[in-house]
Design a protein around this motif. Structure first.
Motif, mmCIF file in Angstrom:
data_model
loop_
_atom_site.group_PDB
_atom_site.id
_atom_site.type_symbol
_atom_site.label_atom_id
_atom_site.label_comp_id
_atom_site.label_asym_id
_atom_site.label_seq_id
_atom_site.Cartn_x
_atom_site.Cartn_y
_atom_site.Cartn_z
ATOM 1 N N THR A 80 7.893 39.239 -14.351
ATOM 2 C CA THR A 80 8.114 38.716 -12.446
ATOM 3 C C THR A 80 8.824 37.208 -12.184
ATOM 4 N N SER A 81 9.551 37.361 -11.426
ATOM 5 C CA SER A 81 10.166 35.786 -10.618
ATOM 6 C C SER A 81 9.067 34.545 -10.684
ATOM 7 N N LYS A 82 8.531 35.246 -9.780
ATOM 8 C CA LYS A 82 6.606 34.787 -8.979
ATOM 9 C C LYS A 82 5.538 35.418 -9.656
ATOM 10 N N PRO A 83 5.161 34.631 -10.983
ATOM 11 C CA PRO A 83 3.647 35.181 -11.754
ATOM 12 C C PRO A 83 2.801 34.632 -10.885
ATOM 13 N N LYS A 84 1.685 35.349 -11.223
ATOM 14 C CA LYS A 84 0.596 34.543 -10.984
ATOM 15 C C LYS A 84 0.045 33.714 -11.875
ATOM 16 N N ILE A 85 -0.284 31.909 -11.436
ATOM 17 C CA ILE A 85 -0.604 31.059 -12.253
ATOM 18 C C ILE A 85 -1.996 31.108 -12.796
ATOM 19 N N VAL A 86 -2.881 31.057 -13.613
ATOM 20 C CA VAL A 86 -3.942 30.029 -12.478
ATOM 21 C C VAL A 86 -4.472 29.196 -14.193
ATOM 22 N N LEU A 87 -5.440 28.242 -13.628
ATOM 23 C CA LEU A 87 -5.559 27.542 -14.357
ATOM 24 C C LEU A 87 -7.191 27.173 -14.090
ATOM 25 N N THR A 88 -8.161 27.458 -15.025
ATOM 26 C CA THR A 88 -9.520 27.771 -15.646
ATOM 27 C C THR A 88 -9.861 25.807 -15.576
ATOM 28 N N TRP A 89 -11.088 25.460 -14.856
ATOM 29 C CA TRP A 89 -11.526 24.749 -16.119
ATOM 30 C C TRP A 89 -12.536 25.733 -16.969
ATOM 31 N N ALA A 90 -13.275 24.949 -18.222
ATOM 32 C CA ALA A 90 -13.828 25.698 -19.110
ATOM 33 C C ALA A 90 -14.889 24.805 -20.006
ATOM 34 N N PRO A 91 -16.045 25.157 -20.797
ATOM 35 C CA PRO A 91 -16.661 24.044 -20.722
ATOM 36 C C PRO A 91 -16.370 22.756 -22.395
ATOM 37 N N HIS A 92 -17.212 22.626 -22.521
ATOM 38 C CA HIS A 92 -16.776 21.378 -23.372
ATOM 39 C C HIS A 92 -17.683 21.081 -23.854
ATOM 40 N N VAL A 93 -17.919 19.390 -25.110
ATOM 41 C CA VAL A 93 -18.681 18.862 -25.460
ATOM 42 C C VAL A 93 -19.375 17.730 -25.220
ATOM 43 N N LYS A 94 -17.699 16.780 -25.158
ATOM 44 C CA LYS A 94 -17.588 16.085 -24.770
ATOM 45 C C LYS A 94 -16.974 15.221 -23.309
ATOM 46 N N PRO A 95 -16.901 14.130 -22.727
ATOM 47 C CA PRO A 95 -16.275 14.272 -21.624
ATOM 48 C C PRO A 95 -14.423 13.854 -22.105
ATOM 49 N N LEU A 96 -13.802 15.089 -22.079
ATOM 50 C CA LEU A 96 -12.305 14.698 -21.697
ATOM 51 C C LEU A 96 -11.422 14.331 -20.562
ATOM 52 N N PRO A 97 -10.368 13.693 -20.835
ATOM 53 C CA PRO A 97 -9.123 13.417 -19.717
ATOM 54 C C PRO A 97 -9.369 14.734 -18.726
ATOM 55 N N GLN A 98 -8.708 13.939 -17.369
ATOM 56 C CA GLN A 98 -7.859 15.003 -16.828
ATOM 57 C C GLN A 98 -6.257 15.477 -16.512
ATOM 58 N N ALA A 99 -5.789 14.607 -18.130
ATOM 59 C CA ALA A 99 -3.705 15.239 -17.958
ATOM 60 C C ALA A 99 -3.382 15.707 -18.449
ATOM 61 N N VAL A 100 -3.786 16.592 -19.179
ATOM 62 C CA VAL A 100 -3.772 18.044 -19.257
ATOM 63 C C VAL A 100 -3.564 19.066 -17.809
ATOM 64 N N ALA A 101 -4.470 18.902 -17.421
ATOM 65 C CA ALA A 101 -5.102 19.976 -15.431
ATOM 66 C C ALA A 101 -3.889 19.270 -15.098
ATOM 67 N N ASN A 102 -3.644 17.940 -15.427
ATOM 68 C CA ASN A 102 -2.978 16.566 -13.389
ATOM 69 C C ASN A 102 -1.847 17.335 -14.386
ATOM 70 N N SER A 103 -1.263 17.108 -15.082
ATOM 71 C CA SER A 103 0.490 17.688 -15.372
ATOM 72 C C SER A 103 0.777 18.669 -15.418
ATOM 73 N N PHE A 104 -0.483 20.022 -15.372
ATOM 74 C CA PHE A 104 0.289 21.074 -15.754
ATOM 75 C C PHE A 104 0.482 21.735 -14.115
ATOM 76 N N ALA A 105 -0.444 21.189 -13.168
ATOM 77 C CA ALA A 105 -1.384 21.682 -11.974
ATOM 78 C C ALA A 105 0.351 21.290 -11.095
#
Ligand code: CP
Length: 313
Positions: A164-189
């Motif tokens: 569809t031309s306007k798909p529903k897009i969701v970015l969801t946080w997920a767990p991890h074992v160590k602190p990761l940057p926000q870069a991928v999430a910031n950029s995707f948004a």
């Protein structure tokens, strides 16, 4: 396009995606564009996909490739201007970047955040010093706050799979074992919203992204509610922006499972890789037909190729 550091460097996102899709169809169609030109890949942090996809993209355009792991093979760099260098840093970025610009026609840089100094990380001191002193186009291969080559590959993937031309897009946080940057999430948004799509971001309390990157996004704290009726679910961990670099305790289960995916109507699942199987996403989800992770990784080549082609022409 002079530099490629974020979506704001791109004049026309749709046209860049078209260039990438054309490159995917005919990878060597423009292999004269980079003839006699050299790209320097400068890594201050580890990489598998970015290193290989950018190298492959440059080679498809006929470029020579030089790669250096600065943290392992180079001198320790000073990024602050005007300091007396009587400590552990042996070379100033002013000299190192200028030298790279003399050896290379394009310089690509990977420089992760410290996750300890928010102000400095979010000022993009390291990437900006490369831009300032290299004297040639600079491409971000992931910086402190953004990962634009990844985001472009993600949009190419969405473009290829959307029904569809306007798909529903969701970015969801997920767990991890160590602190990761926000870069991928910031950029995707930033890229999704700049492309005119609507975006829902699901994260537990304490994990709100910097609002600068997601103006107008819908923010929820219930993953299942967010992914219900979604077309694409982008899974990614990030550490706290508010409590910078920390990983506040989270209640409930945020790993994406097959049960949760089935309940949501089986949307496509995306992740930039590397992924912690059984922590961020269940094996059964990553290995399912709904997973687009390898398509995203493939599109990294053509994202980089479109960017380099645009810079070189
Ligand atoms: N997605 C990504 O940037 O992978 P690498 O860290 O392996 O380059």
């Amino acid at each position: 396009m002079k530099n490629f550091t974020c979506v704001h460097d791109v004049t026309n996102i749709d046209s860049l995606i078209e260039t990438a899709l054309a490159a995917k169809k005919h990878p060597l169609a423009h292999n004269h564009v980079g003839k006699g030109k050299t790209i320097g890949l400068v890594f201050m942090n580890p990489s598998l996909r970015t290193r290989l996809s950018t190298q492959r993209a440059a080679q498809n355009l006929g470029m020579n490739v030089i790669s250096v792991n600065v943290s392992a093979d180079g001198w320790a760099l000073e990024f602050q201007d005007g300091v007396v260098m009587n400590g552990g840093k042996s070379e100033h970025i002013k000299d190192a970047a200028a030298m790279l610009g003399l050896y290379c026609d394009v310089v690509a840089v990977r420089c992760f955040p410290s996750l300890s100094n928010r102000e400095q990380d979010y000022s993009e001191l390291i990437l900006n010093q490369f831009v300032r002193y290299a004297g040639v186009p600079v491409v971000s291969m992931e910086s402190a706050t953004r990962h634009p080559l990844q985001s472009l590959a993600d949009l190419i993937t969405i473009e290829s799979f959307k029904n569809t031309s306007k798909p529903k897009i969701v970015l969801t946080w997920a767990p991890h074992v160590k602190p990761l940057p926000q870069a991928v999430a910031n950029s995707f948004a930033e890229w999704v919203l700049s492309s005119g799509y609507q975006l829902t971001i699901a994260h537990p309390p304490g994990y709100a992204l910097c609002s600068h990157f997601a103006p107008g996004a819908t923010i929820v704290s219930n993953q299942q509610e967010a992914i219900d009726t979604a077309d694409f679910v982008y899974v990614k961990n990030w550490s706290s922006y508010e409590h910078y670099g920390e990983i506040p305790a989270v209640s409930g289960d945020w790993m994406l499972t097959t049960d949760r995916l089935n309940a949501a109507g089986n949307p496509y699942v995306m992740h930039c890789l590397p992924v912690r199987r059984g922590v961020e996403i269940a094996d059964s989800v990553i290995d399912s037909p709904q997973s687009l992770v390898l398509q995203q990784a493939t599109n990294r080549i053509y994202a980089a190729q479109a960017v380099l082609q645009t810079i070189l022409i």
